[in-house]
Design a protein around this motif. Sequence first.
Motif, PDB file in Angstrom:
ATOM      1  N   GLY A  29      42.635  -4.337  42.366  1.00 43.55           N
ATOM      2  CA  GLY A  29      42.152  -3.509  43.427  1.00 43.55           C
ATOM      3  C   GLY A  29      40.373  -3.628  43.338  1.00 43.55           C
ATOM      4  O   GLY A  29      39.975  -3.381  44.374  1.00 43.55           O
ATOM      5  N   ASP A 174      37.636   6.455  39.781  1.00 41.76           N
ATOM      6  CA  ASP A 174      38.257   5.994  41.144  1.00 41.76           C
ATOM      7  C   ASP A 174      39.706   5.450  40.642  1.00 41.76           C
ATOM      8  O   ASP A 174      40.113   4.312  40.289  1.00 41.76           O
ATOM      9  CB  ASP A 174      37.415   4.208  40.993  1.00 41.76           C
ATOM     10  N   ASP A 176      42.561   5.488  42.078  1.00 44.09           N
ATOM     11  CA  ASP A 176      43.559   4.353  43.107  1.00 44.09           C
ATOM     12  C   ASP A 176      43.252   2.963  42.485  1.00 44.09           C
ATOM     13  O   ASP A 176      44.463   2.273  42.380  1.00 44.09           O
ATOM     14  CB  ASP A 176      43.427   4.500  44.495  1.00 44.09           C
ATOM     15  N   ASN A 177      42.090   2.579  42.439  1.00 44.53           N
ATOM     16  CA  ASN A 177      41.940   1.185  42.061  1.00 44.53           C
ATOM     17  C   ASN A 177      42.033   1.000  40.472  1.00 44.53           C
ATOM     18  O   ASN A 177      42.418  -0.086  40.109  1.00 44.53           O
ATOM     19  CB  ASN A 177      40.343   0.796  42.233  1.00 44.53           C
ATOM     20  N   MET A 179      44.638   2.069  38.990  1.00 49.78           N
ATOM     21  CA  MET A 179      46.195   1.941  39.079  1.00 49.78           C
ATOM     22  C   MET A 179      46.352   0.665  39.428  1.00 49.78           C
ATOM     23  O   MET A 179      47.566  -0.026  38.924  1.00 49.78           O
ATOM     24  CB  MET A 179      46.653   3.124  39.957  1.00 49.78           C
ATOM     25  N   LEU A 180      45.756   0.212  40.694  1.00 48.51           N
ATOM     26  CA  LEU A 180      45.843  -1.274  41.110  1.00 48.51           C
ATOM     27  C   LEU A 180      45.589  -2.136  39.889  1.00 48.51           C
ATOM     28  O   LEU A 180      46.170  -3.105  39.797  1.00 48.51           O
ATOM     29  CB  LEU A 180      45.116  -1.674  42.511  1.00 48.51           C
ATOM     30  N   ARG A 387      41.438   4.280  51.284  1.00 50.09           N
ATOM     31  CA  ARG A 387      41.865   5.187  50.458  1.00 50.09           C
ATOM     32  C   ARG A 387      40.975   5.981  49.582  1.00 50.09           C
ATOM     33  O   ARG A 387      41.464   6.128  48.295  1.00 50.09           O
ATOM     34  CB  ARG A 387      43.347   5.044  49.846  1.00 50.09           C
ATOM     35  N   ARG A 388      39.544   6.034  49.815  1.00 45.25           N
ATOM     36  CA  ARG A 388      38.670   6.420  48.529  1.00 45.25           C
ATOM     37  C   ARG A 388      37.599   6.951  49.552  1.00 45.25           C
ATOM     38  O   ARG A 388      36.973   6.502  50.261  1.00 45.25           O
ATOM     39  CB  ARG A 388      38.611   5.396  47.538  1.00 45.25           C
TER      40      ARG A 388
END
Length: 594
Positions: A29, A174, A176-177, A179-180, A387-388
């Motif tokens: 991400g 951060d 979401d990133n 997790m990616l 999405r952030r």
Amino acid sequence: MDRVTFEIIRSGLYAIAREMKVAMMRTAGSPIIHSGGDASAAIFDAKMQLVAQGNDIPTMMGSAVISTKASVEAIGVENLKPGDVIISNDVYLGGGNHQPDVQLTRPVFFEGEIIAYTMTRGHWVDIGGTAPGSFTAVTWDIHAEGIRIPPVLLYRNDEPVEDLFRLIVQNTRDVDNRMLDINAQYAGTYVGDQRIVELAAKFGAKALADAMAETLDYSERLMRAEIEKIPDGVYEGSDFIEPVQAPNWPTDLIPVKVKITVDGDRMLFDYTGTAKQVRGGINCPFSVTCNSTWFTVKAITDHLIPINQGCYRPIEIVCPEGTLLNCTYPASVVSGVTETSPRIIDMLLRTLSAAVPDRVVGQSNDAACSGIFSGADPDQARCRSLRRKHVQHIDPHGGGYGARPMRDGVNAIRVLVGNAGITSVEQIENLTPLTVESWHLVPDSGGAGRWRGGLTSERRYRVGFEEATLTVMAERGLVAPKGLFGGLDGALFKASVTRPDGRREEVPSKGAYVVVNAGDRVEIRPAGGGGYGDPTDREPERVLADVRDGYVSRASAEQLYGVVIDEATWRVDEAATAARRRAIAATRQAMAPA
């Protein structure tokens, strides 16, 4: 084993390591991983010895020799099962280099036995801690640098341990990133696992183990042969590391020392005499000092020797605990790997210049020179698309590389242990509320010499955040990169923030974060590279070409190189040049000690 089979397996392992990194970059991400390539992948044998790696980040790879073994032993080989993946970033419990570099380690099983380990490591743009972006040297201890992850199982049977997963990502800014990025690193270890199992199925587990052992022995033989070419002797050197720059903190330069003994086909590096560990994130864990040392030896020998742990067997390292280069808990370390480590390499190269003058370079900018912006994105459409709401952007900068024995230094490049790419202007402006108003080489920033030091670059941003933090982590803001054999110094690091009302604030190379607002201009310029050899030995036509290219000003051409350029014709004035160089030589002779 016949040589053909050995070479197929050996080359296959290196190809697998490269494929692992590609898999990681394609699914990450963070731009610093998927575009900048600030990530690494490697394969270890069943004894946890590094046997193959990609052309990745040197500081990640060298320190992984220590961190992989530490990660596996912390869990226990006997406790590992297929589908297990260990996560770790801890410097003291996991042998890491600094906490933003997070490692995943996976055992590879074949017919019920561990035959190898795959490893991926990626730089997370935030790991928590006192400063957004997790990259400030103004920290009292390691806990201020972000979440410490000792070696623990993040995946069991190829399924994430959800509670641990949430605990880690929720301690970053951060989610979401992060997790990616974790999933991307997991994918890299999985791809490596599958490919190694395919090799074992085709050639047999014993053949694979034999090939791994032989590739280590092969690199060791080649390295010993190269070390034997270095004149035996004891070579001593010293330098200074720049301190953290914060109010009321110590301001003295920090001494580092080394004694290098070359004895036949082995080398001993003794760092006794280096200063004690200090306040702030410029200390080095032992894994980083080992990597700096191994990197230097590899650099002055043969670059074609396959890189693996066999290369390091002829090298012994002595470094007392509790010092800047072998710090102990709770010393903070975040800049040790990006700034202190290349300074150590520069010291080692300068020390070895007496032994191998044709294999060393002038000193370099020695920094990731990262600019880290962190704040809320005011562009709502972009927030929905990505999405952030919060932006974490780390932008490494390219400075000057030192001049070489037969060639100029490289302009605007990451140097030595850093091998990540510089973020493109298009990507910055697409993903963040920043506008890059200019990006250019800086004339006269490379040290003059028979071979000119590399020029640095300068980027100027216009801030679009309503409010954000800016952290700059760099080196050589106080001590310029030195030239070799008469070459002159490169330019110093500079950074500043200019407010809309015209007020200009200088930003130190190792200071705390500053707050920036919409309309502010930020300029970041790493150091240049040192020159190599006497500037008056440089061919006048080369100096003329540098002036035409904008690398060297006409004034510097005359003052430093002794080359006079006719302004009307843009040609070298040969008579005036000869006179000017005689005058420079006379001045030097008059100033020389009796």
